[in-house]
Design a protein around this motif. Sequence first.
Motif, PDB file in Angstrom:
ATOM      1  N   SER A   6      34.345  40.506  33.890  1.00 18.63           N
ATOM      2  CA  SER A   6      33.330  39.821  33.095  1.00 18.63           C
ATOM      3  C   SER A   6      32.006  40.565  33.247  1.00 18.63           C
ATOM      4  O   SER A   6      31.857  41.443  34.097  1.00 18.63           O
ATOM      5  CB  SER A   6      33.170  38.377  33.578  1.00 18.63           C
ATOM      6  OG  SER A   6      32.577  38.369  34.866  1.00 18.63           O
ATOM      7  N   ARG A   7      31.025  40.201  32.425  1.00 19.70           N
ATOM      8  CA  ARG A   7      29.707  40.842  32.512  1.00 19.70           C
ATOM      9  C   ARG A   7      29.093  40.625  33.900  1.00 19.70           C
ATOM     10  O   ARG A   7      28.470  41.505  34.456  1.00 19.70           O
ATOM     11  CB  ARG A   7      28.766  40.293  31.437  1.00 19.70           C
ATOM     12  CG  ARG A   7      29.095  40.764  30.062  1.00 19.70           C
ATOM     13  CD  ARG A   7      28.683  42.203  29.932  1.00 19.70           C
ATOM     14  NE  ARG A   7      28.702  42.580  28.531  1.00 19.70           N
ATOM     15  CZ  ARG A   7      28.638  43.809  28.126  1.00 19.70           C
ATOM     16  NH1 ARG A   7      28.563  44.785  28.994  1.00 19.70           N
ATOM     17  NH2 ARG A   7      28.663  44.096  26.856  1.00 19.70           N
ATOM     18  N   GLN A  10      30.747  42.856  36.281  1.00 17.00           N
ATOM     19  CA  GLN A  10      30.255  44.216  36.068  1.00 17.00           C
ATOM     20  C   GLN A  10      28.891  44.394  36.732  1.00 17.00           C
ATOM     21  O   GLN A  10      28.623  45.434  37.339  1.00 17.00           O
ATOM     22  CB  GLN A  10      30.160  44.528  34.579  1.00 17.00           C
ATOM     23  CG  GLN A  10      31.511  44.726  33.920  1.00 17.00           C
ATOM     24  CD  GLN A  10      31.387  44.939  32.418  1.00 17.00           C
ATOM     25  OE1 GLN A  10      30.335  44.755  31.836  1.00 17.00           O
ATOM     26  NE2 GLN A  10      32.494  45.326  31.805  1.00 17.00           N
ATOM     27  N   ASP A  27      33.738  53.078  27.106  1.00 18.48           N
ATOM     28  CA  ASP A  27      33.649  51.703  27.565  1.00 18.48           C
ATOM     29  C   ASP A  27      34.748  51.406  28.573  1.00 18.48           C
ATOM     30  O   ASP A  27      35.492  50.453  28.418  1.00 18.48           O
ATOM     31  CB  ASP A  27      33.714  50.755  26.369  1.00 18.48           C
ATOM     32  CG  ASP A  27      33.229  49.362  26.741  1.00 18.48           C
ATOM     33  OD1 ASP A  27      33.706  48.403  26.124  1.00 18.48           O
ATOM     34  OD2 ASP A  27      32.392  49.244  27.647  1.00 18.48           O
TER      35      ASP A  27
END
Length: 101
Positions: A6-7, A10, A27
Amino acid sequence: MTARPSRFDQLLGHLAGHTNDGPAGEDKPKEITREEIERTRNQLTSNLLAFSELMTPIFDHADGIRADLERREWSRQAAEQVALVWLITSVQNAVGGWGRQ
């Protein structure tokens, strides 16, 4: 990890020193272990709690300054302005040294 991080994961990976070494625009995040995420999450939580402990008395004192000035019949706006200037200066003094470490 089986799924893409998930962000928040990250971000925790970035804080733990994991960055994507691939070409710009690719990415594909580096593999981040659950242990690294948990360690970084715990470290971030501890730092936020320490920051909160530092800031609470400063905010409480600013509230006290405002209340004292209002009790001395200063206008609410003037008391708020004086307390705000004191608060900004105190916060700058409290955290000003962090950028120089």
